[in-house]
Write a protein that holds these residues in place. Sequence first.
Motif, PDB file in Angstrom:
ATOM      1  N   ARG A  33      -0.555 -11.024 -12.530  1.00  0.00           N
ATOM      2  CA  ARG A  33       0.357 -12.175 -12.477  1.00  0.00           C
ATOM      3  C   ARG A  33      -0.437 -13.434 -12.794  1.00  0.00           C
ATOM      4  N   ASP A  68      -3.934  -3.685   1.844  1.00  0.00           N
ATOM      5  CA  ASP A  68      -2.516  -3.938   1.576  1.00  0.00           C
ATOM      6  C   ASP A  68      -2.054  -2.812   0.667  1.00  0.00           C
ATOM      7  N   ILE A  69      -1.442  -1.788   1.258  1.00  0.00           N
ATOM      8  CA  ILE A  69      -1.065  -0.611   0.464  1.00  0.00           C
ATOM      9  C   ILE A  69       0.345  -0.150   0.824  1.00  0.00           C
ATOM     10  N   ASP A  70       0.959   0.624  -0.063  1.00  0.00           N
ATOM     11  CA  ASP A  70       2.343   1.042   0.181  1.00  0.00           C
ATOM     12  C   ASP A  70       2.396   2.187   1.210  1.00  0.00           C
ATOM     13  N   ARG A 101      -0.862  -2.220 -13.133  1.00  0.00           N
ATOM     14  CA  ARG A 101       0.125  -3.244 -13.502  1.00  0.00           C
ATOM     15  C   ARG A 101      -0.579  -4.464 -14.091  1.00  0.00           C
ATOM     16  N   TYR A 104      -1.541   2.594  -8.285  1.00  0.00           N
ATOM     17  CA  TYR A 104      -2.317   1.723  -7.395  1.00  0.00           C
ATOM     18  C   TYR A 104      -3.253   2.630  -6.606  1.00  0.00           C
ATOM     19  N   GLY A 105      -4.448   2.154  -6.296  1.00  0.00           N
ATOM     20  CA  GLY A 105      -5.333   2.984  -5.485  1.00  0.00           C
ATOM     21  C   GLY A 105      -6.449   2.194  -4.830  1.00  0.00           C
ATOM     22  N   THR A 106      -6.896   2.713  -3.692  1.00  0.00           N
ATOM     23  CA  THR A 106      -8.020   2.115  -2.962  1.00  0.00           C
ATOM     24  C   THR A 106      -9.259   2.937  -3.272  1.00  0.00           C
ATOM     25  N   ARG A 166      12.109  -2.922  -7.232  1.00  0.00           N
ATOM     26  CA  ARG A 166      11.441  -3.184  -5.960  1.00  0.00           C
ATOM     27  C   ARG A 166      12.424  -3.144  -4.794  1.00  0.00           C
ATOM     28  N   SER A 180       7.964  -4.881  -1.000  1.00  0.00           N
ATOM     29  CA  SER A 180       7.561  -5.984  -1.872  1.00  0.00           C
ATOM     30  C   SER A 180       8.326  -7.247  -1.494  1.00  0.00           C
ATOM     31  N   TYR A 199      -6.853  -7.842  -7.485  1.00  0.00           N
ATOM     32  CA  TYR A 199      -6.883  -6.436  -7.907  1.00  0.00           C
ATOM     33  C   TYR A 199      -8.002  -6.240  -8.919  1.00  0.00           C
ATOM     34  N   GLU A 206      -7.454   6.794  -1.633  1.00  0.00           N
ATOM     35  CA  GLU A 206      -6.029   7.133  -1.774  1.00  0.00           C
ATOM     36  C   GLU A 206      -5.520   6.471  -3.037  1.00  0.00           C
ATOM     37  N   SER A 224      -7.813  -3.421  -4.395  1.00  0.00           N
ATOM     38  CA  SER A 224      -7.303  -2.183  -4.984  1.00  0.00           C
ATOM     39  C   SER A 224      -7.438  -2.193  -6.498  1.00  0.00           C
ATOM     40  N   ARG A 284       9.850 -16.038  -5.272  1.00  0.00           N
ATOM     41  CA  ARG A 284       8.443 -15.940  -5.688  1.00  0.00           C
ATOM     42  C   ARG A 284       8.329 -16.081  -7.203  1.00  0.00           C
TER      43      ARG A 284
HETATM   44  N1  GDP Z   1      -1.013   3.164  -2.297  1.00  0.00           N
HETATM   45  C1  GDP Z   1      -1.411   1.952  -2.645  1.00  0.00           C
HETATM   46  N2  GDP Z   1      -0.553   0.950  -2.715  1.00  0.00           N
HETATM   47  C2  GDP Z   1      -1.007  -0.267  -3.061  1.00  0.00           C
HETATM   48  C3  GDP Z   1      -2.363  -0.518  -3.346  1.00  0.00           C
HETATM   49  N3  GDP Z   1      -2.505  -1.823  -3.657  1.00  0.00           N
HETATM   50  C4  GDP Z   1      -1.298  -2.376  -3.543  1.00  0.00           C
HETATM   51  N4  GDP Z   1      -0.383  -1.440  -3.183  1.00  0.00           N
HETATM   52  C5  GDP Z   1       1.038  -1.602  -2.918  1.00  0.00           C
HETATM   53  O1  GDP Z   1       1.725  -1.652  -4.139  1.00  0.00           O
HETATM   54  C6  GDP Z   1       2.931  -2.389  -3.960  1.00  0.00           C
HETATM   55  C7  GDP Z   1       3.077  -3.366  -5.093  1.00  0.00           C
HETATM   56  O2  GDP Z   1       2.069  -4.342  -5.021  1.00  0.00           O
HETATM   57  P1  GDP Z   1       2.125  -5.598  -5.987  1.00  0.00           P
HETATM   58  O3  GDP Z   1       2.351  -5.138  -7.385  1.00  0.00           O
HETATM   59  O4  GDP Z   1       0.937  -6.434  -5.725  1.00  0.00           O
HETATM   60  O5  GDP Z   1       3.465  -6.329  -5.579  1.00  0.00           O
HETATM   61  P2  GDP Z   1       3.974  -7.030  -4.226  1.00  0.00           P
HETATM   62  O6  GDP Z   1       4.018  -6.034  -3.142  1.00  0.00           O
HETATM   63  O7  GDP Z   1       5.329  -7.447  -4.607  1.00  0.00           O
HETATM   64  O8  GDP Z   1       3.068  -8.156  -3.922  1.00  0.00           O
HETATM   65  C8  GDP Z   1       2.822  -3.022  -2.586  1.00  0.00           C
HETATM   66  O9  GDP Z   1       3.601  -2.235  -1.681  1.00  0.00           O
HETATM   67  C9  GDP Z   1       1.377  -2.907  -2.227  1.00  0.00           C
HETATM   68  O10 GDP Z   1       1.196  -2.788  -0.829  1.00  0.00           O
HETATM   69  C10 GDP Z   1      -3.259   0.578  -3.253  1.00  0.00           C
HETATM   70  O11 GDP Z   1      -4.461   0.480  -3.463  1.00  0.00           O
HETATM   71  N5  GDP Z   1      -2.732   1.771  -2.903  1.00  0.00           N
END
Ligand code: GDP
Length: 419
Positions: free
Chosen positions: A194, A251-253, A191, A231-233, A298, A163, A203, A222, A187, A287
């Motif tokens: 913002r 953009d996923i973790d 949460r 979080y999910g796609t 984070r 993050s 989102y 996922e 996704s 930010r």
């Molecule tokens: N597994 C997964 N992770 C996600 C998804 N969408 C966002 N993320 C991840 O969730 C984390 C948090 O995202 P966010 O709350 O937008 O905060 P940010 O990373 O600080 O901008 C980040 O690592 C994103 O890449 C998703 O659909 N699936």
Amino acid sequence: MGFKKDGLNLSCGTGTHTSMGEAPAFVVDDLPESFSNGFDMKLKANRTHTIVGNKEYVIGGIDDESTSTIGVRIFDNSIGEWVIPTVLGTKPKPFEGHSAKLLKEDRILVVKENSNLDDCAWFLEVDTQFVRDQKKNFETEVVAWSKGVIGDTEKPIVISGPSGVGKGTLISKLMKEFPAMFGFSVSHTTRAPREKETIGVHYHFTERSVMEEEIKAGKFLEFASVHGNLYGTSIEAVDVVADAGKRCILDIDVQGARSVRASSLEAIFIFICPPSFEELEERLRARGTETEEQIQKRLRNARAELEQRNSPGLFDHILVNDNLDTCYQSLKKLLGLNEGVDTTQKSTHKMTDLPIDHSASNIDQKILINCSMAEQEKETRNLFVLDLSSIKGGAPARTRGLKIYAADPSADCINGPNS
Ligand SMILES: Nc1nc2c(ncn2[C@@H]2O[C@H](COP(=O)(O)OP(=O)(O)O)[C@@H](O)[C@H]2O)c(=O)[nH]1
Ligand SMILES: Nc1ncnc2c1ncn2[C@@H]1O[C@H](COP(=O)(O)OP(=O)(O)O)[C@@H](O)[C@H]1O
């Protein structure tokens, strides 16, 4: 759940119930006989039967639960009963007519009548790894639809990193410079939004209970719990981008990246690294979108994510986001976006010809689609070849990479354009 075969209103017994290999799907007038085998006969009421082991898959008609999707039923010969399966994936709308062909003993190719070439090929997976896994999950019969994506669409891009490292910033720059080429996979998250985030753009913000239900229903490619939220796609999120002919960016973790790696979606995996931990903390604070407690969480998670960047076989590329412009140029370079690339160009080659009414047959790895075209075009382009040798992916995402090209019906062999 089961029904006796006779109890279901099927057109069996009308002489149209045909098993694999007995007859071509449609009447294919102009083709040599050997081109016409292997397709299931098109049944009355637009149903096909395909036999896989001791099960018969009946595709067609309207789904019992929904009038907007095509129905699938299975007759299990080992128990002598009809079974209504759990149907996963993106379900096609009811067809006017179709033909069906079993491929690799694990999926049925369905070629739609009256469709354009971008939408003519669908796959019903009946015994792939994904379907076998889901059968264990659901403890029922499971089938999964995936749409065949024509052409060499480029692989989706998965971007991961801690993050605050700049993932969103880099993705925004790419989408701004190449709006016609890339599409963002939106996704779902539990949460809170913002201030500057837009529903459905950044989102799909959702309730945990709703998202959990949707996960159970198999709507997600996922999902993961990240920083205390889900979080999910969704499969839909990726499909929408593919349908627009664009290359998908996720953009996923790191957990999500791992799940996608294990799925049928072939992608490029990029990890974005901060120049230092201190710089990461500074960016997160600057930010100004998180509380102190959230920032601490984070940062703790960032250490674990950074450790996983070298996990064997996970990421294809690691980029350090020190200077933003330098990092952006490196990202473009590894995506093959050098100077001079047309920024308005779409990622996929769009097919323009529409088979108004087509019939289908097969030989080896090639499906022949014979179309009735407008009179003036008849001479040149009434036969298309769908080459299955290159198919990739499959449920829960798209079946990608199908090659389709116009063929010369008078030629002895049906060769590709480059052969
Ligand atoms: N597994 C997964 N992770 C996600 C998804 N969408 C966002 N993320 C991840 O969730 C984390 C948090 O995202 P966010 O709350 O937008 O905060 P940010 O990373 O600080 O901008 C980040 O690592 C994103 O890449 C998703 O659909 N699936
Ligand atoms: N190379 C960089 N140098 C300095 N600040 C950056 C750089 N890249 C991004 N930022 C800033 O860092 C903050 C976090 O970036 P963001 O794209 O939101 O990260 P992420 O999506 O990975 O959480 C934003 O305020 C952004 O403007």
